[in-house]
Each structure stands twice: as C-alpha cells, then as structure tokens.
Design a protein around this motif. Structure first.
Motif, PDB file in Angstrom:
ATOM      1  N   TYR A   3       3.785  -3.628   9.292  1.00 56.05           N
ATOM      2  CA  TYR A   3       4.330  -2.319   8.905  1.00 56.05           C
ATOM      3  C   TYR A   3       4.291  -1.309  10.059  1.00 56.05           C
ATOM      4  O   TYR A   3       4.622  -0.147   9.875  1.00 56.05           O
ATOM      5  N   GLY A   4       3.855  -1.751  11.228  1.00 56.42           N
ATOM      6  CA  GLY A   4       3.723  -0.835  12.356  1.00 56.42           C
ATOM      7  C   GLY A   4       2.538   0.095  12.227  1.00 56.42           C
ATOM      8  O   GLY A   4       2.513   1.165  12.840  1.00 56.42           O
ATOM      9  N   ASP A   5       1.525  -0.312  11.436  1.00 57.48           N
ATOM     10  CA  ASP A   5       0.395   0.576  11.148  1.00 57.48           C
ATOM     11  C   ASP A   5      -0.936   0.049  11.665  1.00 57.48           C
ATOM     12  O   ASP A   5      -2.004   0.547  11.265  1.00 57.48           O
ATOM     13  N   GLU A   6      -0.916  -0.941  12.531  1.00 57.34           N
ATOM     14  CA  GLU A   6      -2.159  -1.484  13.048  1.00 57.34           C
ATOM     15  C   GLU A   6      -2.901  -0.395  13.835  1.00 57.34           C
ATOM     16  O   GLU A   6      -2.350   0.201  14.759  1.00 57.34           O
ATOM     17  N   GLY A   7      -4.139  -0.122  13.445  1.00 56.96           N
ATOM     18  CA  GLY A   7      -4.935   0.932  14.075  1.00 56.96           C
ATOM     19  C   GLY A   7      -5.003   2.214  13.278  1.00 56.96           C
ATOM     20  O   GLY A   7      -5.779   3.121  13.609  1.00 56.96           O
ATOM     21  N   SER A   8      -4.217   2.322  12.227  1.00 55.15           N
ATOM     22  CA  SER A   8      -4.277   3.520  11.386  1.00 55.15           C
ATOM     23  C   SER A   8      -5.601   3.547  10.623  1.00 55.15           C
ATOM     24  O   SER A   8      -6.169   2.508  10.293  1.00 55.15           O
ATOM     25  N   ASP A   9      -6.088   4.735  10.326  1.00 53.32           N
ATOM     26  CA  ASP A   9      -7.361   4.884   9.616  1.00 53.32           C
ATOM     27  C   ASP A   9      -7.475   6.333   9.151  1.00 53.32           C
ATOM     28  O   ASP A   9      -7.982   7.195   9.869  1.00 53.32           O
ATOM     29  N   THR A  10      -7.011   6.599   7.954  1.00 54.48           N
ATOM     30  CA  THR A  10      -6.919   7.974   7.473  1.00 54.48           C
ATOM     31  C   THR A  10      -8.271   8.688   7.514  1.00 54.48           C
ATOM     32  O   THR A  10      -8.427   9.697   8.203  1.00 54.48           O
ATOM     33  N   THR A  20     -11.046   6.054  -5.472  1.00 50.77           N
ATOM     34  CA  THR A  20     -10.248   5.118  -4.694  1.00 50.77           C
ATOM     35  C   THR A  20      -9.016   5.832  -4.158  1.00 50.77           C
ATOM     36  O   THR A  20      -8.923   7.059  -4.190  1.00 50.77           O
ATOM     37  N   ALA A  21      -8.072   5.059  -3.647  1.00 52.31           N
ATOM     38  CA  ALA A  21      -6.791   5.581  -3.156  1.00 52.31           C
ATOM     39  C   ALA A  21      -5.723   4.533  -3.431  1.00 52.31           C
ATOM     40  O   ALA A  21      -6.029   3.399  -3.828  1.00 52.31           O
ATOM     41  N   ASP A  22      -4.470   4.903  -3.227  1.00 55.50           N
ATOM     42  CA  ASP A  22      -3.359   3.994  -3.506  1.00 55.50           C
ATOM     43  C   ASP A  22      -2.723   3.430  -2.240  1.00 55.50           C
ATOM     44  O   ASP A  22      -1.954   2.476  -2.301  1.00 55.50           O
ATOM     45  N   HIS A  23      -3.021   4.026  -1.088  1.00 58.05           N
ATOM     46  CA  HIS A  23      -2.488   3.622   0.217  1.00 58.05           C
ATOM     47  C   HIS A  23      -3.100   4.574   1.229  1.00 58.05           C
ATOM     48  O   HIS A  23      -3.946   5.409   0.884  1.00 58.05           O
ATOM     49  N   GLY A  24      -2.697   4.486   2.486  1.00 55.50           N
ATOM     50  CA  GLY A  24      -3.122   5.461   3.482  1.00 55.50           C
ATOM     51  C   GLY A  24      -1.984   6.412   3.825  1.00 55.50           C
ATOM     52  O   GLY A  24      -0.828   6.186   3.474  1.00 55.50           O
ATOM     53  N   CYS A  25      -2.332   7.495   4.504  1.00 57.26           N
ATOM     54  CA  CYS A  25      -1.334   8.397   5.087  1.00 57.26           C
ATOM     55  C   CYS A  25      -2.046   9.163   6.203  1.00 57.26           C
ATOM     56  O   CYS A  25      -2.369  10.338   6.076  1.00 57.26           O
ATOM     57  N   ASP A  26      -2.289   8.436   7.280  1.00 55.47           N
ATOM     58  CA  ASP A  26      -3.122   8.911   8.388  1.00 55.47           C
ATOM     59  C   ASP A  26      -2.497  10.146   9.044  1.00 55.47           C
ATOM     60  O   ASP A  26      -1.410  10.054   9.632  1.00 55.47           O
ATOM     61  N   PRO A  27      -3.164  11.311   8.964  1.00 56.83           N
ATOM     62  CA  PRO A  27      -2.589  12.523   9.553  1.00 56.83           C
ATOM     63  C   PRO A  27      -2.587  12.541  11.073  1.00 56.83           C
ATOM     64  O   PRO A  27      -2.003  13.445  11.674  1.00 56.83           O
TER      65      PRO A  27
END
Length: 404
Positions: A23-30, A340-347
């Motif tokens: 998904y192009g999100d490797e390294g994301s961490d909200t 919990t959460a439903d997904h991430g959205c790293d700002p």
C-alpha cells in the motif's frame, strides 16, 4: 447479559503491517511518530507543548501495545499495565473504515472494494451524467482525489455561486459530496447522496458520504456535524447481529450506525466532536446496563490524521486521556472496555490518506488482569473476545483473547 464498550480511536494505528509495502505505507506508525515528534518538540502549538502526556492510556496498556507492535522502544513512561494489551493485523483487503469495523466485529472483508483512479476527472463520465440527470443538478465541481477541508476551501465560493455540488474521493472506496447547508440545502444534499449510492453500487463503492459545510470565504468554511454516511450493508452477520439475536442492546455513539448501515444497531446518539461523543458515552453508561455501547471517535481521523496535523492529533489524544477517569468511575464490576482503531492515518506520512497499520488491542475492566496478548492475526479476535464476555453465540471468525 454483561456489558461491553468498544472505543474506536479512529485511525490510531500502531505501526505498519506486514503487508504495508503493498500500500506504499511501509514505515508508517501513527501513534509512534506522534510520540516521537512530541518528544522532539516538533508538535508544539498554542494548545500543547512537549512530550505526549497520556498517563491513563499508558496505564491501561496502550504504551506497551505500541512498543510491542513496532518492536522498538518509544520515549514514553513505562508502567506495568492494569489491562490486557496487544496489537492486531488486518486480514481484510484495503485500509478503509467499514472493513476495519466489520472485521473488529468478526466479519473480515476478503475482497477488494472498488476505488476511483487517482487521475484528473477521476469519476466515469457516465456516472456524472447519470448523477446530473437523476439528482437534478447541472454539473459537479472538483471530480478528483482531495482532502475534504482543502477541496471545500478550493471550490466553496464557486459552489455557492454556481450551485454545483463538490464531488471528490480518496484512496478509500468512497464517493463524497460536499455542499453548503444553507445555499444548497441539507435535505437536498442527503437526497443527492442517496441517488449517488445507487449509481455507484455497480462499481462496488462502499460509501457515499454527505459532507455539509457552512460559512463563507471571508470567515472561512467549516464542515458541520451533519455528516451522513450511506454504506453498503455488511455481507454477513456480525457481533452486533448476535447481540440483538440474544435480546441485548447495541448503542451506536457517533457514526457506528452509518458504518454498519444500521444492521444490528438498536439506536444511535451523535455529537459534533470527540468530547461530545465522550459525553454521550457517559450518558449511555448511566442508562444501558447490558449489551454493547459502540463508540467511534472520528476527530482523530477526520480533523487531524487526514489533515496531517501532528499537534492537533496529540492534543486530541491528551484531551481524551483526561476523560478516562470519568469512564472508569462509571464502570460496573463485570464491564469490559476495548480500546482499538480501524486503520492508521499517520499525520507525519506523505499525502492525506489512511495508512495500513496494526491497531491496538487494549482491554480494561475491574476483573481484567495484566496480560500481554501479543500479536493477533485478525481484528476479529477482539469481537470474539467480546462475544465470549457477553456470553452470546460465537462469531464465525476470530479467537477470543485470554484476559485472565
């Protein structure tokens, strides 16, 4: 029946999933990046400064869950959690809101929802033509991938002058229509969204969202709390259906009812922001003694994650953390609370879309023991745990967590 409370801190991911590279999100961490940026002084504002201060969430086990998920330390205080903690990976395809919530409730979504291409004029011409004809409009504005607040800033004035609704999308399976509550009309917007949902169903689009706003260019446009999500119903039974079948209640606080197309929901209460939703939760806790109170705190995602507002996200977390003692004071002996959460959205991440991340699994209650739940192979483990706690029929998916 016992009582359970699910608190979805919408988009509070705990680090990129194993398949985040797809998904192009490797390294994301909200949460991890928020903690690090706060500790480095990069999330200071007129509302907050310095390290992230969330002692109650850490006391429940969120900090240890975050550290376990990223497999690295974080600049936060380490305490022995009072609750059971872990993290979960998503087996559903995508990183959208309905799939995350449905999987939490025992219904993973193995197929991919339809999405619109990230191109100029991203909506099919036939779709727009049909929307104009059946929705009784002369045309649309935007027709692109965009941030909801930015697209209103860009097209708000033209919308008021022309009367044309603002249609846009994101990386999620969604068709969004923004319109001014006074100049266009709220009920007219809702009716147009109902037409749009029928038209996008053949494209397998999950949601059509009405995004009403007020204001003007001089004082600024502002989205209101009259948002409405028209969602494809779950394709099978969920935790909510099983609770209703067992003669229990399911109370939706916020947009939960919309996410499940009101399937398995007894009634809904809403509020304009996170703190209003916490107020509603506390009010329902005084009235509802069994079943499920299901809360989505949407501001984390909508106001701060998508807008890539690190300081705002941090401030919202601290604000929520301050309310946890109030929640604790209203807990009954056998209550089970899930954060919990439903997904991430790293700002801190490029763009404005959701991020494919693990989510927290933090259970708390007066009878819950400190227990490291480790990595859960599906969000459905959380729903199965709650089904077990409520002593209702087991879900088709998921393994109950050991909370003792």
């Amino acid at each position: 029946m016992n009582r359970a409370i699910i608190l979805v801190l919408d988009s509070l991911g705990l680090g990129s999933s194993d398949d985040a590279h797809l998904y192009g999100d490797e390294g994301s961490d909200t949460l991890g990046h928020i903690i690090e940026e706060c500790a480095s002084g990069n999330a200071n504002s007129d509302k907050r400064t310095g390290p992230l201060v969330i002692p109650n969430l850490i006391r429940w086990g969120l900090g240890e869950a975050a550290i376990a998920s990223r497999k690295a330390t974080l600049p936060i205080d380490r305490v022995t959690p009072e609750g059971s903690f872990g993290y979960a990976k998503e087996v559903s395809a995508g990183k959208d809101t309905p799939s995350g919530h449905w999987e939490i409730c025992g219904l993973p979504v193995p197929f991919e929802w339809g999405v619109f291409p990230k191109t100029k004029n991203c909506f099919p011409e036939t779709l727009i033509n049909e929307l104009m004809k059946e929705g009784d409009i002369l045309g649309t504005l935007a027709n692109k991938h965009a941030s909801g607040t930015k697209v209103i800033e860009e097209f708000g004035e033209e919308h008021i002058r022309s009367g044309l609704p603002i249609c846009y999308t994101s990386a999620d399976s969604v068709f969004q229509i923004a319109a001014h509550e006074e100049h266009f009309g709220l009920e007219r917007l809702y009716k147009l969204c109902e037409v749009a949902k029928r038209l996008v169903d053949p494209l397998n689009i999950t949601r059509v969202i009405a995004r009403p706003f007020i204001g003007n260019s001089k004082d600024g446009f502002k989205r209101t709390s009259n948002r409405r999500d028209i969602t494809t119903p779950p394709n099978d039974l969920t935790l909510l259906d099983n609770i209703i079948e067992a003669k229990g209640q399911v109370v939706s606080v916020g947009k939960i009812g919309d996410i499940f197309s009101n399937q398995g929901v007894s009634y809904t209460v809403k509020a304009p922001n996170n703190m209003g939703l916490v107020d509603q939760l506390l009010s329902e806790m005084k009235k509802v003694n069994e079943g499920l109170i299901f809360v989505n705190l949407v501001d984390f995602d909508t106001n701060f994650g998508h807008r890539r507002d690190l300081s705002g996200y941090a401030s919202a977390l601290e604000e929520f953390d301050n309310r946890i003692p109030e929640i604790e004071s209203n807990l009954q002996k056998n209550d089970l609370v899930l954060i919990t959460a439903d997904h991430g959205c790293d700002p801190s991440w490029p763009g404005s879309d959701h991020t494919r991340e693990h989510v927290p699994v933090v259970f708390y209650g007066k009878t819950i023991k400190n227990n490291n739940l480790g990595k859960r192979d599906t969000f459905a483990d959380m729903g199965q745990t709650i089904a077990h706690h409520l002593q209702i029929k087991s879900l088709k998916n998921g393994t109950a967590c050991n909370l003792q």
